[in-house]
Design a protein around this motif. Structure first.
Motif, mmCIF file in Angstrom:
data_model
loop_
_atom_site.group_PDB
_atom_site.id
_atom_site.type_symbol
_atom_site.label_atom_id
_atom_site.label_comp_id
_atom_site.label_asym_id
_atom_site.label_seq_id
_atom_site.Cartn_x
_atom_site.Cartn_y
_atom_site.Cartn_z
ATOM 1 N N LEU A 118 0.920 -1.382 0.071
ATOM 2 C CA LEU A 118 0.200 -0.042 -0.019
ATOM 3 C C LEU A 118 0.938 1.347 -0.100
ATOM 4 O O LEU A 118 0.682 2.242 -0.715
ATOM 5 C CB LEU A 118 -1.080 -0.121 1.140
ATOM 6 C CG LEU A 118 -2.082 -1.029 1.233
ATOM 7 C CD1 LEU A 118 -2.775 -1.203 2.417
ATOM 8 C CD2 LEU A 118 -3.005 -0.768 -0.179
ATOM 9 N N ILE A 129 -4.291 7.622 -0.307
ATOM 10 C CA ILE A 129 -4.971 6.673 0.517
ATOM 11 C C ILE A 129 -5.408 7.389 1.731
ATOM 12 O O ILE A 129 -4.761 8.106 2.408
ATOM 13 C CB ILE A 129 -4.136 5.524 0.774
ATOM 14 C CG1 ILE A 129 -3.401 5.146 -0.466
ATOM 15 C CG2 ILE A 129 -4.385 4.398 1.783
ATOM 16 C CD1 ILE A 129 -2.366 3.818 -0.174
ATOM 17 N N TYR A 131 -6.645 5.955 5.042
ATOM 18 C CA TYR A 131 -6.693 4.601 5.770
ATOM 19 C C TYR A 131 -7.508 4.835 7.203
ATOM 20 O O TYR A 131 -6.976 5.519 8.191
ATOM 21 C CB TYR A 131 -5.248 4.448 5.881
ATOM 22 C CG TYR A 131 -4.707 2.988 6.251
ATOM 23 C CD1 TYR A 131 -4.331 2.052 5.155
ATOM 24 C CD2 TYR A 131 -4.849 2.534 7.375
ATOM 25 C CE1 TYR A 131 -4.058 0.845 5.685
ATOM 26 C CE2 TYR A 131 -4.567 1.279 7.987
ATOM 27 C CZ TYR A 131 -4.186 0.192 6.962
ATOM 28 O OH TYR A 131 -3.809 -0.958 7.249
#
Length: 151
Positions: A118, A129, A131
């Protein structure tokens, strides 16, 4: 996202803007094969060569999924279903990746491998991203910025 308000837009417009989501709870299409689930992730893409490359990459990342590509996703273990959900999102080659507890059902080694993958996606592809996790160590490892949810 990207100077565009996503709130209130239809889901197809949000997806077309380049977003993908891995929801908490490994939501796969249980009556579809692993391969069909992955192809759903790449559904909006038109670059066949890029799709093949990303599918090969997904299978390199999750070799067990390649072995089970013709198996119904609903018959996989919880961890394997979570791999399908993550792989499906990666197959879309997203610009914005929304992850809600994406590693919660994975074993320790795969969690470490997925964190690295990731981070590579973020760095190499410029994927933003978001998260969400309750694991403080994971949050520190994965974050450039940390926010708190206010309830």
């Amino acid at each position: 996202y990207n100077n565009e308000q996503l709130l209130g837009k239809p889901i197809n417009a949000i997806l077309a803007a380049g977003s993908a989501q891995v929801p908490e709870g490994r939501r796969v299409f249980p009556d579809m094969t692993v391969l069909e689930n992955l192809k759903i992730g790449a559904y909006l893409r038109k670059d066949e060569a890029g799709i093949r490359k990303d599918m090969d990459h997904v299978y390199d990342l999750f070799p067990r999924l390649k072995e089970r590509s013709w198996q119904m996703a609903g018959t996989l273990s919880g961890g394997e279903q979570q791999r399908v959900a993550i792989a499906r999102a990666v197959a879309s080659s997203p610009k914005l990746l929304l992850l809600d507890e994406p590693l919660s059902n994975l074993d320790a080694k795969l969690r470490i491998d997925m964190r690295a993958e990731l981070q590579r996606l973020h760095k190499d592809l410029g994927t933003t991203i978001i998260y969400v996790t309750h694991d403080q160590t994971e949050a520190l490892t994965m974050s450039t910025k940390i926010g708190r949810a206010h309830v």
